[in-house]
Design a protein around this motif. Structure first.
Motif, PDB file in Angstrom:
ATOM      1  N   ASP A  84       0.830  -1.210   0.000  1.00 39.58           N
ATOM      2  CA  ASP A  84       0.000   0.000   0.000  1.00 39.58           C
ATOM      3  C   ASP A  84       0.864   1.259   0.000  1.00 39.58           C
ATOM      4  OD1 ASP A  84      -2.406  -1.339  -0.058  1.00 39.58           O
ATOM      5  OD2 ASP A  84      -2.648  -1.374   2.119  1.00 39.58           O
ATOM      6  N   LYS A  85       1.906   1.281   0.805  1.00 32.65           N
ATOM      7  CA  LYS A  85       2.792   2.444   0.846  1.00 32.65           C
ATOM      8  C   LYS A  85       3.563   2.594  -0.464  1.00 32.65           C
ATOM      9  CE  LYS A  85       3.438   2.530   5.863  1.00 32.65           C
ATOM     10  NZ  LYS A  85       4.410   2.411   6.977  1.00 32.65           N
ATOM     11  N   ILE A  86       3.991   1.468  -1.012  1.00 34.95           N
ATOM     12  CA  ILE A  86       4.698   1.517  -2.290  1.00 34.95           C
ATOM     13  C   ILE A  86       3.784   2.085  -3.376  1.00 34.95           C
ATOM     14  CG2 ILE A  86       5.713   0.089  -4.123  1.00 34.95           C
ATOM     15  CD1 ILE A  86       6.770  -1.756  -1.914  1.00 34.95           C
ATOM     16  N   LYS A  87       2.552   1.627  -3.393  1.00 36.92           N
ATOM     17  CA  LYS A  87       1.572   2.104  -4.378  1.00 36.92           C
ATOM     18  C   LYS A  87       1.389   3.615  -4.278  1.00 36.92           C
ATOM     19  CE  LYS A  87      -3.204   1.257  -5.865  1.00 36.92           C
ATOM     20  NZ  LYS A  87      -4.425   0.439  -5.597  1.00 36.92           N
ATOM     21  N   ASN A  88       1.277   4.152  -3.065  1.00 37.79           N
ATOM     22  CA  ASN A  88       1.131   5.600  -2.878  1.00 37.79           C
ATOM     23  C   ASN A  88       2.381   6.351  -3.316  1.00 37.79           C
ATOM     24  OD1 ASN A  88      -1.494   5.517  -1.836  1.00 37.79           O
ATOM     25  ND2 ASN A  88      -0.762   5.157   0.255  1.00 37.79           N
ATOM     26  N   ASN A  89       3.557   5.775  -3.078  1.00 35.79           N
ATOM     27  CA  ASN A  89       4.801   6.418  -3.504  1.00 35.79           C
ATOM     28  C   ASN A  89       4.894   6.516  -5.021  1.00 35.79           C
ATOM     29  OD1 ASN A  89       5.718   6.761  -0.885  1.00 35.79           O
ATOM     30  ND2 ASN A  89       6.860   4.841  -0.860  1.00 35.79           N
ATOM     31  N   TRP A  90       4.368   5.502  -5.695  1.00 37.53           N
ATOM     32  CA  TRP A  90       4.444   5.499  -7.154  1.00 37.53           C
ATOM     33  C   TRP A  90       3.586   6.596  -7.789  1.00 37.53           C
ATOM     34  CZ3 TRP A  90       3.838  -0.403  -8.653  1.00 37.53           C
ATOM     35  CH2 TRP A  90       4.985  -1.090  -8.231  1.00 37.53           C
ATOM     36  N   LYS A  91       2.504   6.968  -7.137  1.00 40.01           N
ATOM     37  CA  LYS A  91       1.541   7.874  -7.756  1.00 40.01           C
ATOM     38  C   LYS A  91       2.154   9.211  -8.170  1.00 40.01           C
ATOM     39  CE  LYS A  91      -2.563   5.996  -5.452  1.00 40.01           C
ATOM     40  NZ  LYS A  91      -3.652   6.268  -4.473  1.00 40.01           N
ATOM     41  N   SER A  92       3.059   9.723  -7.364  1.00 34.17           N
ATOM     42  CA  SER A  92       3.656  11.028  -7.652  1.00 34.17           C
ATOM     43  C   SER A  92       4.889  10.936  -8.541  1.00 34.17           C
ATOM     44  CB  SER A  92       4.025  11.728  -6.339  1.00 34.17           C
ATOM     45  OG  SER A  92       4.913  10.928  -5.585  1.00 34.17           O
ATOM     46  N   GLY A  93       5.277   9.718  -8.928  1.00 36.97           N
ATOM     47  CA  GLY A  93       6.470   9.565  -9.741  1.00 36.97           C
ATOM     48  C   GLY A  93       7.723   9.790  -8.914  1.00 36.97           C
ATOM     49  N   PHE A  94       8.876   9.688  -9.546  1.00 36.86           N
ATOM     50  CA  PHE A  94      10.132   9.882  -8.810  1.00 36.86           C
ATOM     51  C   PHE A  94      11.255  10.178  -9.798  1.00 36.86           C
ATOM     52  CE2 PHE A  94       9.768   5.435  -9.857  1.00 36.86           C
ATOM     53  CZ  PHE A  94      11.021   5.086 -10.300  1.00 36.86           C
ATOM     54  N   GLU A  95      12.356  10.638  -9.247  1.00 35.79           N
ATOM     55  CA  GLU A  95      13.531  10.978 -10.046  1.00 35.79           C
ATOM     56  C   GLU A  95      14.491   9.802 -10.056  1.00 35.79           C
ATOM     57  OE1 GLU A  95      16.775  13.712  -8.617  1.00 35.79           O
ATOM     58  OE2 GLU A  95      15.880  15.028 -10.124  1.00 35.79           O
ATOM     59  N   LEU A  96      14.734   9.242 -11.230  1.00 37.78           N
ATOM     60  CA  LEU A  96      15.683   8.147 -11.354  1.00 37.78           C
ATOM     61  C   LEU A  96      17.110   8.668 -11.373  1.00 37.78           C
ATOM     62  CD1 LEU A  96      16.197   5.107 -11.773  1.00 37.78           C
ATOM     63  CD2 LEU A  96      15.987   5.512 -14.236  1.00 37.78           C
TER      64      LEU A  96
END
Length: 287
Positions: A84-96
């Protein structure tokens, strides 16, 4: 997602499991079908078919490259969280990487015990791929980011799940590198060397440990170190014996020179670095 960029495999490098499954070694190449372990986190990965992988030294990131096209890459991360936490983190995207952002192409979905989401980069040279996550029963989750130029993405649409399905979880255990590292296996057939410099002075030691039990050493000193090697200076030959650690006895490398007194050198590991007689040592395959 940045919180995933922590060391998971690196903390267990250069060890071997009693069942012959290798605990991952930095910079070593692994091919499809090989099994690597990270016992500190209770993780095991069988390298998927048609992929080749390696652990970058000091990064904590395990990288796979596709054998079918060098353009496809899969990065493995670990963290202590939940799907669930991983799913929420994915929503905003991230910098590779600097100026390289990963964004979702669609909402994450669940397939059995895997969380999957299609992604793309924000660059002109468009990359597409997938994020995949899986959690085990002992508090650790593994996330894989697979990406490839958009013209190749169709080749991987139905081939992403094995990247994480072949990860399994066991109870984490603490390992002592000095007790479990197989020095005999890893040094036999290698050239080992140490090098130290102090301003314009240097001391260099090279030892070729041949498969037949013989060795050749070459010792060089310059500047303030001249004379410090004594009767072992220059090129010498003899036979060697490597003894792994047992109980409270450290691992040792014994050099029986043909014309000089024998040397017994202690071998140990500190902070994932390898030492012979308190000198940082490196080794490479013989030609």
């Amino acid at each position: 997602m940045k919180t995933l960029l922590i060391t998971w495999l690196f903390s267990s490098v250069f060890l071997f499991d009693v069942f012959g499954q290798e605990i991952v070694q930095p910079t070593k190449s692994y091919k499809g079908g090989e099994i690597i372990l990270a016992p500190h986190y209770g993780l095991q990965l069988e390298i998927p078919s048609h992929w080749t992988g390696y652990l970058s030294r000091g990064t904590g990131i395990f990288t796979l490259y596709s054998d079918s096209t060098n353009e496809a890459t899969a990065l493995y991360f670990v963290n202590e969280t939940s799907l669930d936490k991983i799913k929420n983190n994915w929503k905003s995207g991230f910098e590779l990487a600097p100026q390289l952002d990963i964004q979702l192409r669609a909402k994450p979905t669940m397939t059995e015990d895997l969380l999957i989401a299609p992604v793309q980069t924000n660059t002109n040279n468009m990359y597409k791929g997938y994020l995949i996550a899986k959690c085990g029963p002992y508090g650790y989750c593994v996330t894989v980011l697979m990406y490839t130029p958009q013209q190749y993405i169709s080749e991987f649409e139905n081939k992403i799940e094995p990247l994480l399905n072949q990860v399994s979880f066991t109870k984490p255990r603490v390992t002592d590198a000095n007790q479990t590292f197989d020095w005999r296996k890893n040094l036999t057939g290698k050239m080992i060397f140490t090098f130290e410099r102090e301003e314009s002075s240097s001391q260099e030691n090279k030892i070729w440990l041949y498969y037949d039990g013989s060795f050749k050493s070459k010792t060089k000193r310059t500047g303030i170190f001249i004379g410090s090697a004594g009767k072992y200076h220059g090129t010498k030959k003899g036979n060697y014996t490597i003894i792994n650690a047992e109980g409270d006895k450290p691992a040792t490398l014994q050099l029986d020179f043909y014309k000089q007194p024998a040397l017994t050198l202690p071998l140990h590991i500190v902070n994932n670095q390898y030492y012979i007689n308190d000198h940082l040592v490196y080794f490479m395959e013989l030609d």
